[in-house]
Design a protein around this motif. Structure first.
Motif, mmCIF file in Angstrom:
data_model
loop_
_atom_site.group_PDB
_atom_site.id
_atom_site.type_symbol
_atom_site.label_atom_id
_atom_site.label_comp_id
_atom_site.label_asym_id
_atom_site.label_seq_id
_atom_site.Cartn_x
_atom_site.Cartn_y
_atom_site.Cartn_z
ATOM 1 N N PRO A 73 0.799 -1.226 0.000
ATOM 2 C CA PRO A 73 0.000 0.000 0.000
ATOM 3 C C PRO A 73 0.833 1.278 0.000
ATOM 4 O O PRO A 73 0.315 2.335 -0.316
ATOM 5 C CB PRO A 73 -0.811 -0.106 1.290
ATOM 6 N N LEU A 74 2.118 1.185 0.348
ATOM 7 C CA LEU A 74 2.902 2.419 0.504
ATOM 8 C C LEU A 74 3.114 3.169 -0.810
ATOM 9 O O LEU A 74 2.850 4.372 -0.866
ATOM 10 C CB LEU A 74 4.229 2.077 1.179
ATOM 11 N N GLN A 117 1.267 3.095 -3.379
ATOM 12 C CA GLN A 117 -0.038 3.615 -3.811
ATOM 13 C C GLN A 117 -0.340 4.935 -3.117
ATOM 14 O O GLN A 117 -0.818 5.886 -3.743
ATOM 15 C CB GLN A 117 -1.122 2.600 -3.497
ATOM 16 N N ALA A 118 -0.044 5.010 -1.804
ATOM 17 C CA ALA A 118 -0.306 6.257 -1.082
ATOM 18 C C ALA A 118 0.566 7.387 -1.619
ATOM 19 O O ALA A 118 0.103 8.510 -1.815
ATOM 20 C CB ALA A 118 -0.054 6.052 0.409
ATOM 21 N N MET A 119 1.853 7.066 -1.892
ATOM 22 C CA MET A 119 2.759 8.097 -2.420
ATOM 23 C C MET A 119 2.280 8.599 -3.773
ATOM 24 O O MET A 119 2.277 9.800 -4.055
ATOM 25 C CB MET A 119 4.158 7.524 -2.605
ATOM 26 N N ILE A 120 1.876 7.670 -4.648
ATOM 27 C CA ILE A 120 1.508 8.058 -6.005
ATOM 28 C C ILE A 120 0.182 8.803 -6.021
ATOM 29 O O ILE A 120 -0.032 9.673 -6.865
ATOM 30 C CB ILE A 120 1.505 6.825 -6.927
ATOM 31 N N LEU A 121 -0.674 8.508 -5.061
ATOM 32 C CA LEU A 121 -1.922 9.282 -4.949
ATOM 33 C C LEU A 121 -1.589 10.760 -4.759
ATOM 34 O O LEU A 121 -2.173 11.642 -5.395
ATOM 35 C CB LEU A 121 -2.727 8.746 -3.765
#
Lengths: 112, 172
Positions: A68-69, A71-75
């Motif tokens: 999930p990490l 994904q959070a950064m790219i969001l």
């Protein structure tokens, strides 16, 4: 591995567009394509075989989540990309109002 | 993962179209096709939050770019990519891909991420934050300061856009 290489080819296409094209809108498009390639590369790094989206379920225990990490950064990165694109387009609109052209050679000629 | 390969190749074709089409409106729309492909990729790679965000952001940036190009005079491309430039670009691309291939060997292979932090978050996330969606738990709780910085950047860019466009209106 082949996915990573294809992703880098997409990045290179955007880089080529950013460097070679004389049209300011084309430069913005090249920048956007580079950004897409980088976002995609991070998500590819976080993928796991047969993985599931990182959303917990009350009724079953899932063990093979994707990471999930990234994904959070790219969001965060996607939203900042929108801000950067909007700022670039605003400046380009301003330049067009002044010089009546998107061509950087024309703009350089009309200086002063 | 054959579908990810197929969509990535389609995205590359769309990018070539966006770069090489002379008409600017068509070029902007081709870039939108690349963005929609990216949104599909995120869905296939199990990142639904990103797919939704990418779709919305893509539509917004497409509207912004069309606003800039519509009604504008198309400059004809005076500069044709000469053969020397093309050879140089291909050489650079080959060197870049060679070195990136060397670097990629050090990374964990596709489909087996390291997840040093990720597994920790997945194990402790529900207990510590109470959120079922781990991505939202990370961006709003574990890394809340990052999100604060993101909001700062976003508002700064909004202020920048307003400042740039306001001066234009005053002169007109």
């Amino acid at each position: 591995m082949s996915l990573y290489i294809l992703c880098f080819i997409l990045f290179l296409l955007g880089f080529y567009c950013l460097l070679v094209k004389q049209n300011l809108i084309k430069k913005i498009i090249g920048f956007g394509i580079m950004e897409y390639a980088i976002n995609l590369f991070f998500i590819l790094l976080g993928y796991r075989w047969e993985g599931e989206a990182p959303i917990l379920d009350k009724h079953q225990v899932i063990v093979n989540f994707v990471d999930p990490l990234p994904q959070a950064m790219i969001l965060t990165s996607i939203v900042i990309g929108l801000g950067v694109t909007a700022l670039m387009v605003a400046i380009v609109i301003r330049i067009y109002e002044k010089h009546k052209s998107f061509d950087i050679n024309e703009i350089r000629k009309l200086r002063g | 993962m054959i579908e990810v390969h197929v969509i990535l190749v389609l995205m590359i074709i769309g990018a070539i179209a966006a770069i090489e089409i002379e008409d600017m409106l068509s070029s902007v729309i081709a870039m939108g096709a690349v963005g929609i492909g990216l949104s599909l990729q995120f869905l296939l790679l199990r990142a639904p939050d990103l797919a939704i965000t990418q779709l919305v952001v893509e539509i917004l940036s497409l509207i912004i770019l069309i606003k800039a190009t519509v009604g504008a005079k198309m400059p004809e491309e005076k500069f044709k990519a000469r053969i020397g430039y093309l050879i140089f670009a291909l050489l650079f691309a080959a060197a870049f891909l060679f070195f990136s291939e060397q670097a990629l060997r050090e990374l964990p292979g596709f489909g087996s991420p390291l997840m040093k932090m990720g597994s920790e978050y997945l194990a402790e996330g529900l207990k510590k934050t109470g959120a079922a969606n781990m991505v939202s738990a990370i961006i709003l709780d574990f890394r809340g300061y990052d999100t604060l910085g993101e909001a700062t950047v976003l508002f700064t860019s909004v202020i920048g856009v307003l400042a740039v466009l306001r001066i234009m209106r005053k002169r007109a």
